[in-house]
Structure formats: C-alpha cells, structure tokens
Scaffold this active site. Structure first.
Site, PDB file in Angstrom:
ATOM      1  N   CYS A  59     -38.678 -32.916  72.971  1.00 31.11           N
ATOM      2  CA  CYS A  59     -39.307 -31.954  72.027  1.00 31.11           C
ATOM      3  C   CYS A  59     -40.318 -31.101  72.626  1.00 31.11           C
ATOM      4  CB  CYS A  59     -39.754 -32.716  70.829  1.00 31.11           C
ATOM      5  SG  CYS A  59     -40.374 -31.729  69.484  1.00 31.11           S
ATOM      6  N   ARG A 116     -46.068 -22.934  58.290  1.00 26.42           N
ATOM      7  CA  ARG A 116     -46.197 -24.244  58.737  1.00 26.42           C
ATOM      8  C   ARG A 116     -45.492 -25.346  57.925  1.00 26.42           C
ATOM      9  NH1 ARG A 116     -50.168 -25.022  62.573  1.00 26.42           N
ATOM     10  NH2 ARG A 116     -51.085 -23.192  63.400  1.00 26.42           N
ATOM     11  N   HIS A 130     -36.459 -37.404  68.808  1.00 26.29           N
ATOM     12  CA  HIS A 130     -37.613 -38.717  68.895  1.00 26.29           C
ATOM     13  C   HIS A 130     -36.772 -40.118  68.339  1.00 26.29           C
ATOM     14  CE1 HIS A 130     -41.011 -36.120  69.703  1.00 26.29           C
ATOM     15  NE2 HIS A 130     -40.322 -35.373  68.612  1.00 26.29           N
TER      16      HIS A 130
HETATM   17  N1  GLN Z   1     -45.137 -29.079  68.825  1.00 32.99           N
HETATM   18  C1  GLN Z   1     -44.032 -28.594  68.644  1.00 32.99           C
HETATM   19  C2  GLN Z   1     -43.389 -28.000  67.436  1.00 32.99           C
HETATM   20  O1  GLN Z   1     -43.934 -28.338  66.603  1.00 32.99           O
HETATM   21  C3  GLN Z   1     -43.250 -29.839  69.413  1.00 32.99           C
HETATM   22  C4  GLN Z   1     -43.373 -30.881  68.442  1.00 32.99           C
HETATM   23  C5  GLN Z   1     -42.886 -32.144  68.814  1.00 32.99           C
HETATM   24  O2  GLN Z   1     -42.914 -32.417  69.932  1.00 32.99           O
HETATM   25  N2  GLN Z   1     -42.431 -33.093  68.016  1.00 32.99           N
HETATM   26  O3  GLN Z   1     -42.354 -27.421  67.724  1.00 32.99           O
END
Ligand code: GLN
Length: 251
Positions: free
Chosen positions: A95, A129, A196
């Site tokens: 990610c 967001r 993840h």
């Molecule tokens: N901050 C990044 C996003 O929102 C990565 C998020 C993450 O590693 N889960 O895309």
C-alpha cells in the site's frame, strides 16, 4: 545457501493492519524448514545500510501522515534500494510502501509526496476523503505458475495508474483504482500490492514464492521448498472467497 537476509524498512511508522506480520510469516515458514532468516530493521535516521546485502527489502503501508514523515528519509535510500533491485534483491511493498516506489503520491489535499521513481506508476488520492477503496478483496494471480485466488483487505484513497504489469486481476474489491480490474504491480523480484491482511498470513503460496525466489537467486540448483501443512490457512481463505464471491465448483 540456506539463509535469507531481510531488511524491514520503517516498521515503526508503516505498519497498518499488522503489516509487520508479513515478516513474521516469512520468518515462521523459514524456521519450519530449517532455513535461517535474519530480519534487520531500518527507520528514519538509522545508519545507512548496504541494501544490496539483503535478499528481501520490505516496506508496509501507512496513513498519509506517516508517508510524509518518512518521505525525505526514503529519498536518501533511493540509490541503495535501486542498486539492490537491479542486483536482484526482492522488493515486497504494501500500500503506502507500494505508492512511494512509484513516481509520486498526491494525497487528498493535493500535497505531492515524491516517490523513488524506481517504477513508472504514480498515485493520486481521491480528493473526496469519503471515497476510499475499503474492504476485503479477492485477487486472481498466477505468479506461481498456478492460478490462485488470494485474499486481503484494502483501504486506500490513492488511485494508482500507469501499472503495466499488475500483480493480479480483481475478482472482488477495487485494486489499483476504484472499480479497477487490476491489482498491484509485479516483476519477478517485485510484489507491490494494496493487500493488507497481513497478506502473507492469508496466502501461503505468496510467502513461498518470495522465500523460493530469495533462496534461488543464491543457489546453482533450483530450490524446492518442503511442503508445510497449510490446511487451516487454505480453509480460512476458502471461507472468505465463498463469502465474497460465492461458492465455486470443485472446491
Ligand atoms: N495513505 C495512502 C492512501 O490512503 C496509503 C494507505 C495505506 O497504506 N493503506 O492511499
């Protein structure tokens, strides 16, 4: 040589949803087979390591803020990581780590965090967001030579574009972008993914792909890993796949 050397980068800051567990799984699967596995850690302001001395370099995921915190330090490591990758070290990236090895990550506020540009993809977050890619994901991949449905959990605002060689195709979930058909980035010595989970705990074949790669690059003869009993892991995954995409014939 029956030994794997791992560099786990920014474990104190990039460790969403237990991403560090991926390295515990590699360590466990090595131990069960009598393979020595040494895991060193690197974080902001640590002494600069010899990246090429490692078989595997691992970076987990993190929120935008953590990505900003490590971004400057990561740039200092660019040459070392690039040389290690060119020498065949394996890069495993989750990610936020995945995003930062591309050209850049532009967050929801429009702030651009420069990436290492080792890969040509780039990531732009949804300005809204609330519109994140969140949920369990099923991805079909055949990196092991056998088509396998793997499972994970994604939560990212970032929309990754310009990926030419994805890790897999999306069966359920989003992947690289909202509603995308592709997930992650793959080369024979790179797995970069939004999964993840930790991803390797849920998908033993992917762990073994990484372990085999690391051993094979140092060995003249092809390394065949002894089988482990993965019945529980595979059963858990099957339950998840059935829940998400329905029961499949022959399983
Ligand atoms: N901050 C990044 C996003 O929102 C990565 C998020 C993450 O590693 N889960 O895309």
């Amino acid at each position: 040589m029956n030994k794997i050397k791992i560099l786990h980068m920014y474990a104190d800051m990039l460790d969403l949803y237990g991403d560090s567990g991926n390295m515990e799984i590699i360590g466990y699967r090595c131990k069960m087979r009598g393979i020595e596995c040494c895991i060193d850690r690197y974080s902001v302001d640590s002494e600069m390591p010899d990246f090429s001395a490692y078989d595997l370099i691992y970076i987990g995921g993190g929120a935008d803020l953590e990505q900003q915190h490590i971004a400057e330090d990561l740039q200092k490591c660019r040459q070392g990581i690039k040389s290690a990758y060119d020498n065949g070290s394996f890069l495993f990236l989750i990610c936020g780590g995945y995003q930062l090895l591309g050209r850049y990550y532009k967050d929801a506020d429009g702030v651009e965090i420069p990436g290492l540009g080792i890969f040509s993809y780039y990531t732009v977050a949804e300005p809204n967001r609330k519109k994140r890619c969140i949920g369990n994901i099923v991805v079909k991949t055949n990196i092991t030579g056998r088509e396998t449905e793997i499972v994970g959990f994604e939560n990212h605002g970032g929309q990754t574009m310009g990926v030419e060689t994805p890790f897999g195709s999306v069966v359920c979930g989003h992947g690289n972008c909202t509603g995308s058909s592709h997930e992650g980035y793959f080369e024979k010595n790179v797995i970069a993914t939004y999964m993840h989970g930790p991803c390797l705990a849920k998908n033993p074949e992917i762990s073994d792909y990484v372990i085999s790669y690391c051993l094979n690059r140092k060995s003249d003869a092809a390394v065949v890993l002894p089988e482990l009993d993965d019945a529980l892991e595979l059963k858990c995954r099957q339950v998840m796949v059935e829940r998400l995409v329905g029961k499949q014939e022959g399983k």
